[in-house]
Scaffold this motif. Sequence first.
Motif, PDB file in Angstrom:
ATOM      1  N   MET A   1       0.751  -1.196   0.121  1.00 39.79           N
ATOM      2  CA  MET A   1       0.044  -0.030   0.106  1.00 39.79           C
ATOM      3  C   MET A   1       0.916   1.324  -0.075  1.00 39.79           C
ATOM      4  SD  MET A   1      -3.360  -0.968   2.339  1.00 39.79           S
ATOM      5  CE  MET A   1      -2.546  -0.477   3.858  1.00 39.79           C
ATOM      6  N   SER A   2       0.504   2.273  -0.972  1.00 46.27           N
ATOM      7  CA  SER A   2       1.364   3.289  -1.123  1.00 46.27           C
ATOM      8  C   SER A   2       0.453   4.674  -1.349  1.00 46.27           C
ATOM      9  CB  SER A   2       2.500   3.099  -2.117  1.00 46.27           C
ATOM     10  OG  SER A   2       2.057   3.080  -3.257  1.00 46.27           O
ATOM     11  N   PHE A   3       1.334   5.587  -1.352  1.00 43.70           N
ATOM     12  CA  PHE A   3       0.555   6.972  -1.849  1.00 43.70           C
ATOM     13  C   PHE A   3       1.697   7.705  -2.606  1.00 43.70           C
ATOM     14  CE2 PHE A   3       1.267   7.109   2.662  1.00 43.70           C
ATOM     15  CZ  PHE A   3       1.615   8.359   2.825  1.00 43.70           C
ATOM     16  N   THR A   4       1.565   8.948  -2.984  1.00 48.97           N
ATOM     17  CA  THR A   4       2.433   9.693  -3.663  1.00 48.97           C
ATOM     18  C   THR A   4       2.433  11.002  -2.922  1.00 48.97           C
ATOM     19  OG1 THR A   4       1.682   8.951  -5.767  1.00 48.97           O
ATOM     20  CG2 THR A   4       2.986  10.688  -5.856  1.00 48.97           C
ATOM     21  N   VAL A   5       3.663  11.277  -2.587  1.00 54.78           N
ATOM     22  CA  VAL A   5       4.210  12.596  -2.077  1.00 54.78           C
ATOM     23  C   VAL A   5       5.210  13.625  -2.760  1.00 54.78           C
ATOM     24  CG1 VAL A   5       5.107  13.924  -0.061  1.00 54.78           C
ATOM     25  CG2 VAL A   5       4.072  11.874   0.388  1.00 54.78           C
ATOM     26  N   ASN A   6       4.705  14.458  -3.407  1.00 56.14           N
ATOM     27  CA  ASN A   6       5.176  15.317  -4.436  1.00 56.14           C
ATOM     28  C   ASN A   6       6.020  14.781  -5.487  1.00 56.14           C
ATOM     29  OD1 ASN A   6       4.804  17.506  -2.681  1.00 56.14           O
ATOM     30  ND2 ASN A   6       6.658  17.265  -1.460  1.00 56.14           N
ATOM     31  N   GLY A   7       5.040  13.661  -6.035  1.00 54.13           N
ATOM     32  CA  GLY A   7       5.657  12.966  -7.155  1.00 54.13           C
ATOM     33  C   GLY A   7       6.311  11.839  -6.925  1.00 54.13           C
ATOM     34  N   GLN A   8       6.593  11.327  -5.702  1.00 54.38           N
ATOM     35  CA  GLN A   8       7.292  10.178  -5.257  1.00 54.38           C
ATOM     36  C   GLN A   8       6.388   9.279  -4.578  1.00 54.38           C
ATOM     37  OE1 GLN A   8      10.800   9.988  -5.985  1.00 54.38           O
ATOM     38  NE2 GLN A   8      10.349  11.857  -7.148  1.00 54.38           N
ATOM     39  N   ASP A   9       6.737   7.854  -5.073  1.00 50.96           N
ATOM     40  CA  ASP A   9       5.699   6.911  -4.280  1.00 50.96           C
ATOM     41  C   ASP A   9       6.441   6.811  -2.949  1.00 50.96           C
ATOM     42  OD1 ASP A   9       4.148   6.336  -6.278  1.00 50.96           O
ATOM     43  OD2 ASP A   9       5.445   4.908  -7.385  1.00 50.96           O
ATOM     44  N   VAL A  10       5.373   6.536  -2.156  1.00 53.49           N
ATOM     45  CA  VAL A  10       5.770   6.247  -0.614  1.00 53.49           C
ATOM     46  C   VAL A  10       5.028   5.190   0.012  1.00 53.49           C
ATOM     47  CG1 VAL A  10       5.726   7.463   1.970  1.00 53.49           C
ATOM     48  CG2 VAL A  10       6.296   8.836  -0.146  1.00 53.49           C
ATOM     49  N   THR A  11       5.642   4.243   0.754  1.00 50.72           N
ATOM     50  CA  THR A  11       4.952   3.138   1.370  1.00 50.72           C
ATOM     51  C   THR A  11       4.230   3.690   2.559  1.00 50.72           C
ATOM     52  OG1 THR A  11       6.831   1.683   0.413  1.00 50.72           O
ATOM     53  CG2 THR A  11       5.458   0.875   2.156  1.00 50.72           C
ATOM     54  N   THR A  12       3.274   3.292   2.771  1.00 49.57           N
ATOM     55  CA  THR A  12       2.591   3.476   4.055  1.00 49.57           C
ATOM     56  C   THR A  12       2.866   2.858   5.229  1.00 49.57           C
ATOM     57  OG1 THR A  12       0.454   3.159   2.634  1.00 49.57           O
ATOM     58  CG2 THR A  12       0.067   3.090   5.129  1.00 49.57           C
ATOM     59  N   PRO A  13       3.422   3.588   6.045  1.00 48.75           N
ATOM     60  CA  PRO A  13       3.977   2.932   7.524  1.00 48.75           C
ATOM     61  C   PRO A  13       3.240   1.848   7.970  1.00 48.75           C
ATOM     62  CG  PRO A  13       2.966   5.087   7.903  1.00 48.75           C
ATOM     63  CD  PRO A  13       2.769   4.796   6.493  1.00 48.75           C
ATOM     64  N   ASP A  14       4.116   0.971   8.609  1.00 49.64           N
ATOM     65  CA  ASP A  14       3.350  -0.334   9.331  1.00 49.64           C
ATOM     66  C   ASP A  14       2.466   0.037  10.492  1.00 49.64           C
ATOM     67  OD1 ASP A  14       5.034  -1.808   7.916  1.00 49.64           O
ATOM     68  OD2 ASP A  14       6.493  -2.161   9.183  1.00 49.64           O
ATOM     69  N   ASP A  15       2.860   1.221  11.297  1.00 49.52           N
ATOM     70  CA  ASP A  15       2.149   1.654  12.389  1.00 49.52           C
ATOM     71  C   ASP A  15       0.735   2.552  11.865  1.00 49.52           C
ATOM     72  OD1 ASP A  15       1.007   2.653  14.594  1.00 49.52           O
ATOM     73  OD2 ASP A  15       2.831   3.228  15.578  1.00 49.52           O
ATOM     74  N   PRO A  16      -0.289   2.044  11.688  1.00 45.30           N
ATOM     75  CA  PRO A  16      -1.753   2.764  11.388  1.00 45.30           C
ATOM     76  C   PRO A  16      -1.817   4.031  12.132  1.00 45.30           C
ATOM     77  CG  PRO A  16      -2.175   0.745  12.385  1.00 45.30           C
ATOM     78  CD  PRO A  16      -0.857   0.626  12.425  1.00 45.30           C
ATOM     79  N   ARG A  17      -1.158   4.321  13.422  1.00 45.13           N
ATOM     80  CA  ARG A  17      -1.469   5.470  14.152  1.00 45.13           C
ATOM     81  C   ARG A  17      -0.693   6.521  13.853  1.00 45.13           C
ATOM     82  NH1 ARG A  17       0.422   2.820  19.620  1.00 45.13           N
ATOM     83  NH2 ARG A  17       1.971   2.276  18.066  1.00 45.13           N
ATOM     84  N   ILE A  18       0.285   6.495  13.038  1.00 43.78           N
ATOM     85  CA  ILE A  18       1.126   7.568  12.566  1.00 43.78           C
ATOM     86  C   ILE A  18       0.379   8.715  11.552  1.00 43.78           C
ATOM     87  CG2 ILE A  18       3.068   8.317  11.097  1.00 43.78           C
ATOM     88  CD1 ILE A  18       4.602   5.679  12.026  1.00 43.78           C
ATOM     89  N   SER A  19       0.551  10.092  12.225  1.00 44.72           N
ATOM     90  CA  SER A  19      -0.077  10.909  11.508  1.00 44.72           C
ATOM     91  C   SER A  19       0.455  11.176  10.105  1.00 44.72           C
ATOM     92  CB  SER A  19      -0.290  12.304  12.269  1.00 44.72           C
ATOM     93  OG  SER A  19       0.798  12.830  12.284  1.00 44.72           O
ATOM     94  N   LEU A  20      -0.155  11.757   9.120  1.00 47.23           N
ATOM     95  CA  LEU A  20       0.508  12.081   7.936  1.00 47.23           C
ATOM     96  C   LEU A  20       1.806  13.272   8.336  1.00 47.23           C
ATOM     97  CD1 LEU A  20       0.895  12.208   4.851  1.00 47.23           C
ATOM     98  CD2 LEU A  20      -1.126  13.826   4.865  1.00 47.23           C
TER      99      LEU A  20
END
Length: 175
Positions: A1-20
């Motif tokens: 699972m990932s998303f894009t930050v400023n055009g770069q792919d970022v993997t979603t952190p393992d800890d679901p409690r981390i704020s953006l």
Amino acid sequence: MSFTVNGQDVTTPDDPRISLLDLLRERLHLTGAKKGCDQGACGACTVLIDGERVLSCLTLAVQCVGREITTIEGLGTPDDLHPLQAAFVEHDGFQCGYCTPGQICSAVGMIAELRRGGPSHVTRDLADEVLTLTHDELRERMSGNLCRCGAHNGIVEAIATTFEAWDHDLHEAAR
């Protein structure tokens, strides 16, 4: 699972409690978004998610899966400033600069909201197909972003000037 930050792919952190916000600042070292109140009251952490302004301190990183996040670092560079960044410099829209990244990201999102026809609490005529950015409208729409230094007059002038230039360009392109 990932998303894009400023055009770069970022993997979603393992800890679901981390704020953006914490992910951006602590793991990706994108420190433009600031941790002001960490309660969603000041707007210093504002970023754009799919073009809409969001308080990153109240957003879990896992909520961003499949989405596009833009931070102040993704809007412009020192050699190629975004028009709002340049306007903030020109109109003294900052003093200490702490709130500036959130103000600029919020302004970009706010202008997009206005262009989509989304009313605010001070919109006079909800039947208008095209909303105008009056002084009161601008201040209301930016009211979630605070500046402790009191640079609001410069901030408002920078946003109004940039919007007028963009609006003029849109009308010229339509001709």
